[in-house]
Write an enzyme that holds these catalytic residues in place. Structure first.
Site, PDB file in Angstrom:
ATOM      1  N   PRO A  82      -3.626  11.454  28.057  1.00  8.96           N
ATOM      2  CA  PRO A  82      -4.356  11.300  26.794  1.00  8.96           C
ATOM      3  C   PRO A  82      -5.760  11.898  26.877  1.00  8.96           C
ATOM      4  CG  PRO A  82      -4.083   9.161  27.883  1.00  8.96           C
ATOM      5  CD  PRO A  82      -3.305  10.160  28.679  1.00  8.96           C
ATOM      6  N   GLU A 109      -1.165   2.729  34.726  1.00 11.25           N
ATOM      7  CA  GLU A 109      -2.511   2.819  34.168  1.00 11.25           C
ATOM      8  C   GLU A 109      -2.981   4.279  34.149  1.00 11.25           C
ATOM      9  OE1 GLU A 109      -3.490   0.364  32.520  1.00 11.25           O
ATOM     10  OE2 GLU A 109      -5.377   1.362  32.095  1.00 11.25           O
ATOM     11  N   ARG A 147      10.837  25.936  20.353  1.00  7.47           N
ATOM     12  CA  ARG A 147      10.879  26.562  19.009  1.00  7.47           C
ATOM     13  C   ARG A 147      10.307  27.962  19.008  1.00  7.47           C
ATOM     14  NH1 ARG A 147      11.921  24.076  14.251  1.00  7.47           N
ATOM     15  NH2 ARG A 147      10.881  25.470  12.824  1.00  7.47           N
ATOM     16  N   ASP A 162       6.567  28.565   9.761  1.00  5.36           N
ATOM     17  CA  ASP A 162       6.308  27.147  10.042  1.00  5.36           C
ATOM     18  C   ASP A 162       4.879  26.784   9.661  1.00  5.36           C
ATOM     19  OD1 ASP A 162       8.638  26.108  11.043  1.00  5.36           O
ATOM     20  OD2 ASP A 162       8.103  26.383  13.152  1.00  5.36           O
TER      21      ASP A 162
HETATM   22  N1  SAM Z   1      -5.033   4.212  31.075  1.00  2.00           N
HETATM   23  C1  SAM Z   1      -4.830   5.524  30.566  1.00  2.00           C
HETATM   24  C2  SAM Z   1      -5.917   5.869  29.604  1.00  2.00           C
HETATM   25  O1  SAM Z   1      -6.486   4.953  29.011  1.00  2.00           O
HETATM   26  O2  SAM Z   1      -6.163   7.060  29.381  1.00  2.00           O
HETATM   27  C3  SAM Z   1      -3.488   5.615  29.874  1.00  2.00           C
HETATM   28  C4  SAM Z   1      -2.352   5.738  30.793  1.00  2.00           C
HETATM   29  S1  SAM Z   1      -0.820   5.786  29.929  1.00  2.00           S
HETATM   30  C5  SAM Z   1      -0.440   4.083  29.768  1.00  2.00           C
HETATM   31  C6  SAM Z   1       0.325   6.354  31.139  1.00  2.00           C
HETATM   32  C7  SAM Z   1       0.684   7.828  31.070  1.00  2.00           C
HETATM   33  O3  SAM Z   1       1.220   8.140  29.802  1.00  2.00           O
HETATM   34  C8  SAM Z   1      -0.453   8.801  31.261  1.00  2.00           C
HETATM   35  O4  SAM Z   1      -0.738   8.997  32.628  1.00  2.00           O
HETATM   36  C9  SAM Z   1       0.104  10.058  30.621  1.00  2.00           C
HETATM   37  O5  SAM Z   1       0.943  10.780  31.509  1.00  2.00           O
HETATM   38  C10 SAM Z   1       0.951   9.488  29.493  1.00  2.00           C
HETATM   39  N2  SAM Z   1       0.293   9.546  28.177  1.00  2.00           N
HETATM   40  C11 SAM Z   1      -0.168   8.488  27.472  1.00  2.00           C
HETATM   41  N3  SAM Z   1      -0.684   8.877  26.303  1.00  2.00           N
HETATM   42  C12 SAM Z   1      -0.553  10.214  26.242  1.00  2.00           C
HETATM   43  C13 SAM Z   1      -0.920  11.211  25.286  1.00  2.00           C
HETATM   44  N4  SAM Z   1      -1.513  10.899  24.134  1.00  2.00           N
HETATM   45  N5  SAM Z   1      -0.628  12.498  25.565  1.00  2.00           N
HETATM   46  C14 SAM Z   1      -0.025  12.837  26.724  1.00  2.00           C
HETATM   47  N6  SAM Z   1       0.318  11.940  27.673  1.00  2.00           N
HETATM   48  C15 SAM Z   1       0.074  10.651  27.437  1.00  2.00           C
END
Ligand code: SAM
Length: 193
Positions: A82, A109, A147, A162
């Protein structure tokens, strides 16, 4: 991923399934646990400094990524996070130009920061919200990038027109011309649009 089964149902379906059958894309799923060295196949550990949740281990990710890079020379290695750059239409087009993509899915996490700093080529987010794991994000990347590959969508024109590729897409309609009093715009019916 630590959830290979997550991908099984989605990747065999629809246009992605057809693209795989035609050999236009090939998607392989690796279980990160196979790269753990202890008997419990542990991929996570407690965070330094405390705090909630577990953190994925850099050494396990390093082993998995090294294997992927050895098997797929020149591969672009992407960590789903994220905190990464947000995926855009331009990014999907650019990613589609890479012969091999390796998408690393975090869980728990998150992932030891040294993975993002030293082992991958970039980090990508699919939007400003937090998923429980990177797997749905990887599916979004796979679908959007596929795509853009020639032959995956039957008519190249579909992809060229698109939304985002050609500005926002115009509204679309199909038969019947009127439903519950809701009309298809006259200009589309008279053949002179
Ligand atoms: N504690 C982290 C934070 O607050 O940024 C979030 C970890 S999340 C629960 C676990 C995993 O989900 C991340 O390591 C990532 O690989 C994936 N993930 C979660 N949200 C994402 C997003 N918006 N885009 C891409 N990957 C995401």
């Amino acid at each position: 991923t630590i959830c290979p089964q997550f991908f099984a149902s989605c990747l065999g379906e629809g246009l992605l399934g057809k693209a795989s059958d035609k050999g236009l894309v090939r998607i392989e799923v690796e279980n990160l646990r196979d790269y753990a060295t202890d008997k419990h196949q542990k991929v996570d550990d407690e965070p330094y400094g405390g705090g909630a949740g577990m953190v994925m281990k850099v050494d396990v990710w390093a082993a998995a990524i090294a294997k992927a890079r050895a098997d797929l020379p020149g591969a672009r290695v992407v960590l789903l996070s994220p905190q990464g750059e947000t995926l855009s239409d331009a990014a999907t087009r650019w990613l589609a130009q890479n012969e091999h993509l390796v998408l690393c899915c975090g869980r728990y996490e998150g992932v030891d920061e040294r993975v993002a700093e030293n082992l991958v080529d970039e980090t990508l987010s699919i939007g400003d919200y937090v998923l429980t794991g990177g797997e749905p994000a990887a599916l979004v990347v796979i679908d959007a990038v596929a795509r853009k590959l020639p032959g995956v969508i039957g008519r190249a024109e579909s992809v060229e027109t698109d939304t985002f590729a050609a500005g926002l897409k115009y509204p679309q309609y199909t038969r019947p011309p009127e439903y519950r009093g809701w009309q298809v715009p006259e200009v589309l019916l008279n053949g002179d649009h």
